[in-house]
Design a protein around this motif. Sequence first.
Motif, mmCIF file in Angstrom:
data_model
loop_
_atom_site.group_PDB
_atom_site.id
_atom_site.type_symbol
_atom_site.label_atom_id
_atom_site.label_comp_id
_atom_site.label_asym_id
_atom_site.label_seq_id
_atom_site.Cartn_x
_atom_site.Cartn_y
_atom_site.Cartn_z
ATOM 1 N N TYR A 106 0.805 -1.226 0.000
ATOM 2 C CA TYR A 106 0.000 0.000 0.000
ATOM 3 C C TYR A 106 0.836 1.274 0.000
ATOM 4 O O TYR A 106 0.338 2.347 -0.329
ATOM 5 N N GLU A 107 2.120 1.183 0.348
ATOM 6 C CA GLU A 107 2.976 2.363 0.218
ATOM 7 C C GLU A 107 3.061 2.766 -1.256
ATOM 8 O O GLU A 107 2.992 3.950 -1.608
ATOM 9 N N LEU A 108 3.202 1.773 -2.142
ATOM 10 C CA LEU A 108 3.322 2.053 -3.566
ATOM 11 C C LEU A 108 1.994 2.459 -4.186
ATOM 12 O O LEU A 108 1.946 3.341 -5.059
ATOM 13 N N THR A 109 0.906 1.836 -3.749
ATOM 14 C CA THR A 109 -0.387 2.205 -4.325
ATOM 15 C C THR A 109 -0.812 3.599 -3.861
ATOM 16 O O THR A 109 -1.493 4.318 -4.606
ATOM 17 N N MET A 110 -0.406 4.005 -2.669
ATOM 18 C CA MET A 110 -0.660 5.386 -2.245
ATOM 19 C C MET A 110 0.092 6.360 -3.130
ATOM 20 O O MET A 110 -0.435 7.421 -3.512
ATOM 21 N N ARG A 136 3.541 17.165 -2.433
ATOM 22 C CA ARG A 136 3.302 18.091 -1.310
ATOM 23 C C ARG A 136 4.336 17.873 -0.203
ATOM 24 O O ARG A 136 4.594 16.744 0.206
ATOM 25 N N HIS A 137 4.895 18.967 0.258
ATOM 26 C CA HIS A 137 5.893 18.897 1.326
ATOM 27 C C HIS A 137 5.234 18.328 2.578
ATOM 28 O O HIS A 137 4.194 18.809 3.031
ATOM 29 N N SER A 138 5.841 17.280 3.155
ATOM 30 C CA SER A 138 5.212 16.547 4.260
ATOM 31 C C SER A 138 6.228 16.219 5.339
ATOM 32 O O SER A 138 7.442 16.130 5.094
ATOM 33 N N VAL A 139 5.713 16.033 6.540
ATOM 34 C CA VAL A 139 6.528 15.633 7.684
ATOM 35 C C VAL A 139 5.911 14.383 8.309
ATOM 36 O O VAL A 139 4.719 14.366 8.632
ATOM 37 N N CYS A 152 8.599 10.213 1.235
ATOM 38 C CA CYS A 152 8.592 9.891 2.667
ATOM 39 C C CYS A 152 7.741 8.667 2.978
ATOM 40 O O CYS A 152 8.126 7.830 3.798
ATOM 41 N N VAL A 153 6.590 8.550 2.336
ATOM 42 C CA VAL A 153 5.686 7.457 2.682
ATOM 43 C C VAL A 153 6.272 6.112 2.282
ATOM 44 O O VAL A 153 6.019 5.089 2.929
ATOM 45 N N LEU A 154 7.093 6.076 1.252
ATOM 46 C CA LEU A 154 7.699 4.816 0.827
ATOM 47 C C LEU A 154 8.611 4.212 1.896
ATOM 48 O O LEU A 154 8.834 3.003 1.906
#
Length: 442
Positions: free
Chosen positions: A22-26, A38-41, A129-131
């Motif tokens: 789901y990291e990749l599908t996101m 989008r810049h994220s933390v 980051c999410v990956l």
Amino acid sequence: MNSADLGRRVGVPSTALFTDQYELTMVQAALKAGTAERHSVFEAFTRRLPEGRRYGVVAGIGRVLDAVENFHFDDEILNFLREQDVVDGPTLAWLADYRFSGDIWGYPEGEVYFPGSPILRVEGSFAECVLLETVILSILNHDSAIAAAASRMSAAAGGRGLIEMGARRTHELSAVASARAAYIGGFDTTSDLAAGFRYNIPTVGTSAHAFTLLHDTERDAFRAQVDSLGRGTTLLVDTYDVAEAVRTAVEIAGTELGAVRIDSGDLLLVAHRVRQQLDELGATETKIVVTSDLDEYAIASLAAAPVDAYGVGTQLVTGSGQPTCSMVYKMVARAVSADPAEPLRPVAKKSLSSKSSVGGRKWAARRLDENGVAEAEVIGTGPIPAELAERQLLVELVRGGEVIAREPLDAARERHTAARAGLPMSAMQLSRGEPVIPTEYI
């Protein structure tokens, strides 16, 4: 500082598939929606310590840095993702160019932590980051659990030697990571040669019961070992009759015998008897090593025994009943564009359950009392109070995708010794209790 001081990062494959699908599908969905950049933390933290634990130990930071550095999608991985229809063509093209380019701050390895501590802060685009979520959590949850168990055992040992010997009780790769985490937590040596090779941890080992059983007599086995390894070796004395074995060991090796190992029986009683026998035989400098399913409670129960070192396996590499720290990796802030200068908006999961979190990019500091002992973990998102400015806990680890904070493993080990010494004395109690200091949000 040479490369050997930092450990050998040889033959490290891509870490890109150490992740959940789901990291990749996101990423695919965010790319299509135009929000991926989008810049994220994101922050890694735990909402609570494992039951009964009074503090946590940060371990695995060095391995996280290696994992981030080696997180890339080569042709073989991309072909696998294509064949399995995991993501679409545009996403595969994006992944082909992936390299983390953001910033990472975190608690330095060996530091202690408490509920809510922002142990790792990862900042960049949402997609990059999410990956990293799964691989970061898998490392930190495992290594910090082992280091916490090791720290408790180290405190219980009271300065006596500790040998990590759990390689045969866990996965072969987790065994290496466990030895590394145990060394940070206070263990002195490991039996695992892969850990010694990769991380320069001192290795030890002599013989098992099989070696004694191989020979026609115990005397023959002891003679063979001493002839090969010298008088300073450690002889295993509980294959048959302990008293007879100790007598034979001293006859063969003399009073220069390095140590005897006891692996069964009532360790408290047997250790006293063996110490008395060794002293009567003149082997007053011969050490006693005990093994046999030890944990921190068993080690503490042997505090009055004449034991010089403990060998710990199963209970150590399984976290002594707490094999994970339940760390999570949550988005805490984001902007409306890819511009790092764009104001960040705090975001957080809001839930009626215990899984809610606190939004905003956080700093953390440890407040001390008048005696220099920790009294609170202070976490905030606004200005840092002047009195805490010099007590901040997060350090810069990665800047613009480049790792800038590798350090020798001994530095993390020494940091943990100092951090644990700065906690209230009740932190060393093995009885179940709450975190030794509270977490305060300001």
